[in-house]
Design an enzyme around this catalytic site. Structure first.
Site, PDB file in Angstrom:
ATOM      1  CG  HIS A   1      -3.883   7.488   2.285  1.00  0.00           C
ATOM      2  ND1 HIS A   1      -3.985   7.438   3.660  1.00  0.00           N
ATOM      3  CD2 HIS A   1      -3.523   6.242   1.896  1.00  0.00           C
ATOM      4  CE1 HIS A   1      -3.685   6.223   4.078  1.00  0.00           C
ATOM      5  NE2 HIS A   1      -3.405   5.465   3.027  1.00  0.00           N
TER       6      HIS A   1
ATOM      7  CG  HIS B   1       2.414  -0.258   4.479  1.00  0.00           C
ATOM      8  ND1 HIS B   1       2.164  -1.128   5.529  1.00  0.00           N
ATOM      9  CD2 HIS B   1       1.268   0.450   4.289  1.00  0.00           C
ATOM     10  CE1 HIS B   1       0.917  -0.957   5.960  1.00  0.00           C
ATOM     11  NE2 HIS B   1       0.356  -0.005   5.228  1.00  0.00           N
TER      12      HIS B   1
ATOM     13  CG  HIS C   1      -4.422   2.812  -1.058  1.00  0.00           C
ATOM     14  ND1 HIS C   1      -5.316   2.003  -0.366  1.00  0.00           N
ATOM     15  CD2 HIS C   1      -3.552   3.284  -0.109  1.00  0.00           C
ATOM     16  CE1 HIS C   1      -4.991   1.983   0.908  1.00  0.00           C
ATOM     17  NE2 HIS C   1      -3.943   2.751   1.108  1.00  0.00           N
TER      18      HIS C   1
ATOM     19  CG  ASP D   1      -2.068  -0.931   1.131  1.00  0.00           C
ATOM     20  OD1 ASP D   1      -2.086  -1.720   0.161  1.00  0.00           O
ATOM     21  OD2 ASP D   1      -2.941  -0.916   2.016  1.00  0.00           O
ATOM     22  CG  ASP D   2       0.105   3.781   2.171  1.00  0.00           C
ATOM     23  OD1 ASP D   2      -1.081   3.745   1.791  1.00  0.00           O
ATOM     24  OD2 ASP D   2       0.456   3.634   3.352  1.00  0.00           O
TER      25      ASP D   2
END
Length: 732
Positions: free
Chosen positions: A153, A250, A149, A98-99
């Site tokens: 955010h 991540h 995603h 993620d991210d």
């Protein structure tokens, strides 16, 4: 510089009352500034900081969430009204990151996956995908899946449907522009297990399904965002009893070296245990989540990526420019403080003199064009001089009776010379031709001298090497806010500069308001020229190139009327800036001059170009990054840095006021000057640059005068408004 301007002819009127268009020289600076700010705002927008998914929400009710979702797998499909929950088969592991993408850690993660022939799913944010599109392309090229995603955010559980749609579409736009694909996979920020669904997050999941997306959460959290150590990450990421799992990791949001190391160790170990590392759709034996984009959608994505990348490169360039201007500004301040101090100590020390006292008579030239409101005060101030002078008022085709006013005064040693309107340089040359004496003082028709001004101004001619002397021009009408700002500029920006340039022996400008010349020096360089709009800068540079010294006389004070409106100030400074550029270009060959006359080219011309043209053009970056920092952070550091710059300027200003023996109370308006006045000067200089680069021609214009600066009775003569009548009168 001279503060008077002339009109070479009436401006043409618009035919038939047509609407006036914004001139190109004004439109271009405006467009440049708007584009610059837009690109910086875009850059700031896509640099929103992304943190790991560990926000803790207050618990909410779960009665609206179907039981099969609460007890089901991590893949939730609510498309077309379905409510399905899917699990990953045993011995299959779907690694999700993620991210990202992150320029440091994502390539390392991809390298490890390629090393061990493993696939994964990367849930990227729009901000990061826009900034690093090459990494998204690499993910797709190496066989990994990409999911949404959101763009920047947010927790979608607390957003409107309009905001959710925007987050999805912008995230999809970034992926389309980066890799040319569209994806149907989505992971909500701050999500965890399916069992954590509640009455707040479930409606969002249903809505996202209606938009065509499969929601993917996880059932195995490595908790690598806590940085618990490599062994702990491996332990938490390993499913129990050979079960299949979707593992949350991540590749962005901070230092991910533990994640990379854990991944490199766990992949071969789990493969020996019979695990496969596949994409989500591979693990579920489902159709690919990617589809190619074409046509308008593809071009929109490419345009978005291009703009973001352009903003990145532009900002990188601006950071370099900021470093340059910071160095120039601090360097100039240091030079001014040190060298102006040396100048003051030199000329104020006991026994200092330029040579034998200069007592010979002086010719004072006053070029005048429609100066009826000011000329009487100007001439009377000269009549009170304590040095023998003759006064020549050169009437340059005035239509307001300027010449008649002077003649009606009937003062001795005052003559009027009339000519058809030909401009200030021609008027000054006419005055030189009619002057009786070898020392010549030039001033403006809106300026008044103190009784000692002429005497102080000509004393440096006791040194036969001196060809010209710059006086100390001061703002007489400084009781208004705009006048106070110009007063600070004159004392700090002009006179402190002149002290510095005097020590360096490369004075760039004899101010038109108060300057003195040897007739022989003027004749050797051909007199005043109309090649530029800054005839005072032009003649000063010419004198340097002819080998003469040009010095500064701090006690030769002259009080001039500064513009009182923004429009008039704009016109004056526009002409000054453009004229200075013309003078620099005209004397560019000074760079290769040899001998003593080449000193100005080696030292003066580069400094003038840096400090008067380049640095002011780049100086807006300080304020641009101030706005940028206030909007996007770090706010506290930005404010401290800006206050630091202001403090340095305040120190220089206070020192300049101390040297000029001015009251410090006027410095109260310095912060506001830096916020408002300086911005106006930036735009003026930018407009001058554009006019020069586009080959535009700037006409002379006449500034309206009010005659607020009166004749002195001795000492300084700033004017102030009368409390009783509302008019202005001089302070004795």
């Amino acid at each position: 510089m001279a503060s008077r301007t002339r009109r070479s002819g009436p401006a043409p009127r618009a035919r038939g009352g047509s609407r006036r268009r914004l001139p190109l020289r004004l439109l271009l600076p405006l467009l440049v500034l708007v584009a610059l700010m837009a690109m910086l705002m875009l850059r700031g927008y896509v640099h929103s900081e992304i943190l790991a998914d560990h926000r803790v929400r207050p618990p909410a009710a779960t009665d609206q969430v179907p039981e099969k979702i609460m007890n089901g797998g991590p893949v939730i499909d609510t498309r077309s009204g379905r409510t399905e929950s899917l699990r990953v088969p045993d011995r299959r592991l779907v690694l999700t990151f993620d991210d990202g993408p992150d320029p440091v850690w994502t390539p390392k993660v991809l390298d490890v996956l390629r090393k061990h022939d493993a696939h994964a799913v990367f849930f990227v944010t729009g901000t990061m995908a826009s900034r690093y599109p090459d990494l998204v392309r690499r993910m797709v090229a190496e066989g990994h899946e990409v999911g949404l995603h959101t763009f920047n955010h947010p927790d979608l559980s607390y957003q409107s449907k309009k905001r959710i749609d925007w987050e999805l579409s912008q995230n999809q736009l970034a992926i389309s522009g980066a890799a040319g694909i569209r994806t149907s996979l989505f992971r909500p920020p701050y999500s965890s297990f399916a069992g954590a669904m509640d009455n707040v997050s479930w409606p969002v999941t249903e809505y996202i399904g209606d938009r065509g997306y499969i929601t993917v959460v996880n059932n195995t959290d490595s908790e690598d965002w806590r940085k618990p150590g490599v062994e702990e990450i491996i332990r938490k990421a390993t499913p129990k009893g050979g079960k299949g799992a979707i593992v949350l990791m991540h590749d962005s949001g901070g230092d991910r070296h533990q994640t990379v190391e854990a991944l490199d160790r766990m992949l071969p170990d789990l493969r020996e245990q019979g695990y496969e590392f596949a994409n989500l759709t591979e693990a579920l034996d489902a159709p690919s989540a990617h589809s190619r984009v074409t046509g308008l959608e593809q071009w929109k994505g490419k345009a978005w990526i291009f703009l973001v990348q352009a903003s990145e490169h532009l900002t990188d360039g601006l950071v370099v420019g900021l470093a340059i201007v910071g160095t120039l500004v601090i360097g100039r301040f240091v030079l001014m403080l040190v060298l102006s101090g040396l100048h003051a100590r030199r000329v104020r020390r006991r026994g200092f003199s330029w040579g034998p006292p200069v007592t010979e008579p002086v010719s004072v030239l006053v070029p005048a064009y429609n100066e009826a409101k000011c000329i009487e005060s100007t001439v009377r101030s000269l009549a009170a001089s304590d040095h023998p002078i003759e006064v020549l008022v050169i009437d340059d085709g005035s239509s307001d009776g300027t010449a008649r006013i002077v003649e009606a005064m009937g003062l001795p040693n005052v003559r009027v010379v009339r000519q058809l309107n030909a401009g200030k340089p021609a008027a000054l040359n006419r005055g030189v031709a009619n002057a009786r004496y070898d020392l010549i003082v030039m001033m403006d028709g809106d300026t008044v001298f103190e009784p000692s001004t002429v005497r102080e101004l000509v004393q440096p001619f006791g040194d036969p090497r001196v060809g010209a002397v710059a006086g100390n021009a001061k703002v007489g009408n400084k009781d208004t806010l705009i006048g106070a700002w110009q007063h600070i500029e004159y004392v700090m920006g002009f006179n402190l500069d002149r002290r510095m340039y005097d020590v360096l022996r490369c004075m760039p400008t004899i101010p038109g308001a108060v300057g003195a010349f040897r007739r022989s020096a003027l004749e050797r360089v051909g007199g005043m020229s109309d090649d530029t709009l800054a005839e005072d800068t032009d003649i000063t540079m010419a004198l340097h190139r002819d080998g003469w010294r040009v010095v500064y006389a701090e006690n030769a004070r002259a009080w001039t009327e500064a513009p009182e409106t923004v429009q008039q100030l704009w016109s004056q400074r526009y002409r000054w800036s453009y004229g200075t550029m013309q003078a620099i270009w005209k004397h560019r060959r000074a760079l290769v001059d040899k001998g003593a006359s080449g000193r100005f080219g080696r030292v003066g011309l580069p400094l003038v170009s840096l400090f008067m043209v380049v640095a002011p053009l780049l100086a807006p970056l300080i304020d641009v990054f101030l706005v940028y920092g206030l909007v996007f952070g770090p706010t506290q550091k930005t404010i401290i840095a800006w206050l630091g710059v202001l403090a340095i300027q305040a120190v220089c200003a206070a020192y300049a006021f101390r040297l000029d023996r001015e009251r410090m109370t006027h410095l109260i308006s310095l912060p506001l000057q830096q916020i408002l006045y300086r911005q106006l000067m930036y735009v003026v200089l930018l407009q001058s640059w554009i006019t020069a680069l586009t080959g535009g021609r700037l006409r002379w214009q006449k500034l309206r005068r009010t005659g607020v600066v009166g004749a002195p009775g001795g000492g300084p003569v700033p004017s102030q408004r009368s409390q009783s009548s509302g008019e202005r009168r001089p302070v004795a």
